[in-house]
Design a protein around this motif. Structure first.
Motif, PDB file in Angstrom:
ATOM      1  N   UNK A 183       0.809  -1.238   0.147  1.00  0.00           N
ATOM      2  CA  UNK A 183       0.124   0.010   0.077  1.00  0.00           C
ATOM      3  C   UNK A 183       0.940   1.399   0.032  1.00  0.00           C
ATOM      4  N   UNK A 184       0.705   2.273  -0.843  1.00  0.00           N
ATOM      5  CA  UNK A 184       1.407   3.447  -0.865  1.00  0.00           C
ATOM      6  C   UNK A 184       1.101   4.038   0.494  1.00  0.00           C
ATOM      7  N   UNK A 185       2.246   4.376   1.527  1.00  0.00           N
ATOM      8  CA  UNK A 185       2.049   4.804   2.581  1.00  0.00           C
ATOM      9  C   UNK A 185       1.306   6.323   2.550  1.00  0.00           C
ATOM     10  N   UNK A 186       1.582   7.051   1.635  1.00  0.00           N
ATOM     11  CA  UNK A 186       0.805   8.342   1.628  1.00  0.00           C
ATOM     12  C   UNK A 186      -0.595   8.084   1.347  1.00  0.00           C
ATOM     13  N   UNK A 187      -1.186   6.915   1.347  1.00  0.00           N
ATOM     14  CA  UNK A 187      -2.581   6.760   1.349  1.00  0.00           C
ATOM     15  C   UNK A 187      -3.115   6.488   2.630  1.00  0.00           C
ATOM     16  N   UNK A 188      -2.363   6.409   3.606  1.00  0.00           N
ATOM     17  CA  UNK A 188      -2.863   5.916   4.800  1.00  0.00           C
ATOM     18  C   UNK A 188      -3.212   7.151   5.606  1.00  0.00           C
ATOM     19  N   UNK A 189      -4.675   6.931   6.069  1.00  0.00           N
ATOM     20  CA  UNK A 189      -5.272   8.021   6.951  1.00  0.00           C
ATOM     21  C   UNK A 189      -4.838   7.726   8.482  1.00  0.00           C
ATOM     22  N   UNK A 190      -4.015   8.498   8.911  1.00  0.00           N
ATOM     23  CA  UNK A 190      -3.573   8.624  10.110  1.00  0.00           C
ATOM     24  C   UNK A 190      -3.909   9.625  11.113  1.00  0.00           C
ATOM     25  N   UNK A 191      -4.577   9.242  12.292  1.00  0.00           N
ATOM     26  CA  UNK A 191      -4.944  10.437  13.270  1.00  0.00           C
ATOM     27  C   UNK A 191      -4.100  10.328  14.495  1.00  0.00           C
ATOM     28  N   UNK A 192      -3.109  11.543  14.777  1.00  0.00           N
ATOM     29  CA  UNK A 192      -2.409  11.388  16.060  1.00  0.00           C
ATOM     30  C   UNK A 192      -2.992  11.744  17.133  1.00  0.00           C
ATOM     31  N   UNK A 193      -2.822  11.012  18.434  1.00  0.00           N
ATOM     32  CA  UNK A 193      -3.495  11.214  19.830  1.00  0.00           C
ATOM     33  C   UNK A 193      -2.102  11.392  20.790  1.00  0.00           C
ATOM     34  N   UNK A 194      -2.554  11.863  21.660  1.00  0.00           N
ATOM     35  CA  UNK A 194      -1.417  12.522  22.466  1.00  0.00           C
ATOM     36  C   UNK A 194      -1.028  11.229  23.707  1.00  0.00           C
ATOM     37  N   UNK A 195      -0.798  10.075  23.281  1.00  0.00           N
ATOM     38  CA  UNK A 195      -0.692   8.868  24.122  1.00  0.00           C
ATOM     39  C   UNK A 195      -1.663   8.027  24.136  1.00  0.00           C
ATOM     40  N   UNK A 196      -1.320   6.755  24.933  1.00  0.00           N
ATOM     41  CA  UNK A 196      -2.240   5.462  24.787  1.00  0.00           C
ATOM     42  C   UNK A 196      -3.788   5.963  25.502  1.00  0.00           C
ATOM     43  N   UNK A 197      -3.747   6.975  26.442  1.00  0.00           N
ATOM     44  CA  UNK A 197      -5.199   6.952  27.189  1.00  0.00           C
ATOM     45  C   UNK A 197      -5.844   7.598  25.892  1.00  0.00           C
ATOM     46  N   UNK A 198      -5.708   8.610  25.304  1.00  0.00           N
ATOM     47  CA  UNK A 198      -6.716   9.054  24.214  1.00  0.00           C
ATOM     48  C   UNK A 198      -6.787   8.498  23.182  1.00  0.00           C
ATOM     49  N   UNK A 199      -5.531   7.397  22.974  1.00  0.00           N
ATOM     50  CA  UNK A 199      -5.850   6.437  21.711  1.00  0.00           C
ATOM     51  C   UNK A 199      -6.989   5.378  22.057  1.00  0.00           C
ATOM     52  N   UNK A 200      -6.939   4.899  23.255  1.00  0.00           N
ATOM     53  CA  UNK A 200      -7.819   4.051  23.765  1.00  0.00           C
ATOM     54  C   UNK A 200      -9.203   4.442  23.782  1.00  0.00           C
ATOM     55  N   UNK A 201      -9.540   5.656  24.113  1.00  0.00           N
ATOM     56  CA  UNK A 201     -10.727   6.432  23.882  1.00  0.00           C
ATOM     57  C   UNK A 201     -11.185   6.536  22.454  1.00  0.00           C
ATOM     58  N   UNK A 202     -10.387   6.876  21.382  1.00  0.00           N
ATOM     59  CA  UNK A 202     -10.702   6.841  20.287  1.00  0.00           C
ATOM     60  C   UNK A 202     -11.188   5.358  19.762  1.00  0.00           C
ATOM     61  N   UNK A 203     -10.380   4.500  20.024  1.00  0.00           N
ATOM     62  CA  UNK A 203     -10.880   3.038  19.609  1.00  0.00           C
ATOM     63  C   UNK A 203     -12.144   2.679  20.051  1.00  0.00           C
ATOM     64  N   UNK A 204     -12.434   2.784  21.524  1.00  0.00           N
ATOM     65  CA  UNK A 204     -13.578   2.630  22.148  1.00  0.00           C
ATOM     66  C   UNK A 204     -14.705   3.157  21.651  1.00  0.00           C
ATOM     67  N   UNK A 205     -14.465   4.561  21.287  1.00  0.00           N
ATOM     68  CA  UNK A 205     -15.415   5.477  20.724  1.00  0.00           C
ATOM     69  C   UNK A 205     -15.780   5.303  19.394  1.00  0.00           C
ATOM     70  N   UNK A 206     -15.078   4.300  18.677  1.00  0.00           N
ATOM     71  CA  UNK A 206     -15.117   4.013  17.275  1.00  0.00           C
ATOM     72  C   UNK A 206     -14.784   5.181  16.363  1.00  0.00           C
ATOM     73  N   UNK A 207     -13.842   6.235  16.876  1.00  0.00           N
ATOM     74  CA  UNK A 207     -13.558   7.254  16.061  1.00  0.00           C
ATOM     75  C   UNK A 207     -12.579   6.839  14.994  1.00  0.00           C
ATOM     76  N   UNK A 208     -11.909   5.786  15.312  1.00  0.00           N
ATOM     77  CA  UNK A 208     -10.852   5.190  14.303  1.00  0.00           C
ATOM     78  C   UNK A 208     -11.211   3.606  14.269  1.00  0.00           C
ATOM     79  N   UNK A 209     -10.465   2.949  13.145  1.00  0.00           N
ATOM     80  CA  UNK A 209     -10.789   1.638  12.857  1.00  0.00           C
ATOM     81  C   UNK A 209      -9.692   0.704  13.601  1.00  0.00           C
ATOM     82  N   UNK A 210      -8.386   1.262  13.573  1.00  0.00           N
ATOM     83  CA  UNK A 210      -7.416   0.312  13.933  1.00  0.00           C
ATOM     84  C   UNK A 210      -6.398   1.333  14.668  1.00  0.00           C
ATOM     85  N   UNK A 211      -5.886   0.982  16.083  1.00  0.00           N
ATOM     86  CA  UNK A 211      -4.754   1.469  16.690  1.00  0.00           C
ATOM     87  C   UNK A 211      -3.575   0.883  16.601  1.00  0.00           C
ATOM     88  N   UNK A 212      -2.310   1.704  16.575  1.00  0.00           N
ATOM     89  CA  UNK A 212      -1.129   1.077  16.631  1.00  0.00           C
ATOM     90  C   UNK A 212      -0.259   1.856  17.715  1.00  0.00           C
TER      91      UNK A 212
END
Length: 331
Positions: A183-212
Motif C-alpha cells: 500500500x502506498x504509505x501516502x494513502x494511509x489515513x493516520x490520526x495522531x493522539x497524545x498517548x495511549x489514554x486518548x488512543x484507547x478512548x478513540x478506539x472505544x468510541x469508534x473514532x478510528x478503525x485500528x490503533x497502533x
C-alpha cells in the motif's frame, strides 16, 4: 490524509511549555541541599513513557540508588515537544531527568523544534518495546489477515490512529506496515493522539478503525476484552491475558519487524561528573532483580546502552525518522 507537512514554530512549542502542564507528585519539592530529583514524563499518566519512568523511579527508590526521592511531573502537549522544551530550558539542572524515545524524535520534527534529543544530555537507553495492532472488541477485523485484505482493497476506507505525532513510533509502524503489504504509505489515513489514554478512548468510541501503539499500555482493555490485539510487531509473541494469542506479523507472512525504544535524558549543560553519576545510577538500576522482573512483567526487551553507543544510536534514529518523513512528503 497526512499529505501536508505539519508546520509549527519553535516559539509555539516553548510557549506551550508554560501552559500545557499536568503534574503529579510522588516525592517532595527539593531544596538547595536536597538529594531529591525530578523526573519529567512527556505524556499523560499511564502512557508508555509514564510506565517506564515510574517503574525506573520505583526501583531506584526501593534500592536507595538515588539517595533521595523523586517528584514526577507529567508534561503533556505537542507529542513530547513541550516536555523537551522544559528539559532544554532547565540547562545546568543536575537533579532533573526525563524519559523520551522514538516518539519525541518525531514530534521535534513535526513541531519544528530547534533542537534534537541528542542536544540534551543523553544518559541511557533502557528498553525496546513491541508495537501492537489494536481494534475495538466489536471490530469486523477478526485477524490481521482480515485487516490487510480490507486495507489493500480500499486504503482510504481505513482510519488508523496512534499515540504519537508524525515521525513517532505509532506513526512509523503503520506506514512501514502499509509499505510491507504493497500500500502506498501516502494513502494511509493516520490520526495522531497524545498517548495511549486518548488512543484507547478513540478506539472505544469508534473514532478510528485500528490503533497502533505499544502493547504494554493496553493490558487493562485487552484483558477485560474491550480491545483485541490482531498482531505484534516484534520477532516473538508476547505473554499476557488477551495478548499471548496475537501472532507476530512474520507469522502472518508479513515481512516486517518493528520495535520502539525508550531512554533517559538530563538537561544540557550539566557537568561531565554529574552525567557519569546519573549514568551509574541507571546502570545500577538496570542490574537489580526488581528491574529485571519489571522487564518480564511488562514484556519489555532488555536493550540497555549508554555513553557514545547511545549517542550514535540517537543519531541513527534521527536519520530513521527524517528519511520516513521525507518519503511521506512531510519534510
Amino acid at each position: 490524509m497526512l499529505r501536508q507537512r505539519t508546520r509549527r514554530t519553535a516559539a509555539t512549542v516553548v510557549a506551550l511549555a508554560s501552559t500545557l502542564l499536568l503534574a503529579t507528585g510522588c516525592g517532595v519539592t527539593r531544596g538547595a541541599a536536597s538529594s531529591d530529583m525530578t523526573m519529567l514524563i512527556p505524556n499523560s499518566p499511564g502512557g508508555g513513557y509514564d510506565q517506564t519512568g515510574r517503574t525506573a523511579i520505583a526501583v531506584m527508590e526501593e534500592s536507595d540508588i538515588s539517595g533521595g526521592s523523586f517528584e514526577v511531573t507529567n508534561v503533556i502537549g505537542a507529542g513530547g515537544s513541550v516536555a523537551m522544551a522544559r528539559l532544554m530550558n532547565a540547562e545546568g539542572d543536575e537533579r532533573t531527568m526525563m524519559t523520551a524515545g522514538l516518539g519525541v524524535v518525531g514530534s521535534l520534527y513535526s513541531f519544528a523544534a530547534p533542537y534534537k534529543l541528542q542536544d540534551a544530555t543523553p544518559l541511557a537507553q533502557v528498553i525496546e518495546d513491541q508495537e501492537g495492532v489494536l481494534v475495538p472488541a466489536d471490530s469486523p477485523f477478526e485477524t490481521i489477515d482480515d485487516l490487510v485484505a480490507a486495507w489493500q482493497d480500499d486504503p482510504g476506507s481505513i482510519v488508523v490512529g496512534g499515540g504519537s505525532s508524525p515521525g513517532g513510533p505509532d506513526h512509523l509502524f503503520p506506514m512501514q506496515l502499509a509499505t510491507a503489504i504493497d500500500i502506498d504509505a501516502r494513502e494511509v489515513r493516520y490520526v495522531p493522539y497524545d498517548g495511549g489514554g486518548p488512543l484507547t478512548s478513540a478506539l472505544l468510541g469508534n473514532k478510528i478503525d485500528v490503533g497502533f501503539s505499544g502493547v504494554g499500555e493496553f493490558e487493562g482493555p485487552l484483558s477485560e476484552g474491550e480491545l483485541r490485539l490482531l498482531a505484534v510487531s516484534g520477532e516473538d509473541r508476547l505473554e499476557g491475558e488477551g495478548i499471548s494469542d496475537a501472532p507476530t506479523l512474520q507469522e502472518s507472512d508479513i515481512d516486517l519487524v518493528f520495535t520502539n525504544w525508550r531512554g533517559v535524558f538530563a538537561p544540557p549543560g550539566i557537568s561531565d561528573e554529574r552525567r557519569d553519576e546519573l549514568i551509574a545510577m541507571l546502570e545500577e538500576m538496570h542490574d537489580t532483580p526488581e528491574w529485571q522482573q519489571a522487564l518480564e512483567d511488562n514484556g519489555w526487551i532488555d536493550e540497555f546502552k549508554t555513553g557514545d553507543e547511545f549517542t550514535t544510536f540517537l543519531q541513527e534514529q534521527d536519520e530513521r525518522v527524517a528519511t520516513t518523513l521525507e518519503e511521506l512528503d512531510l519534510l
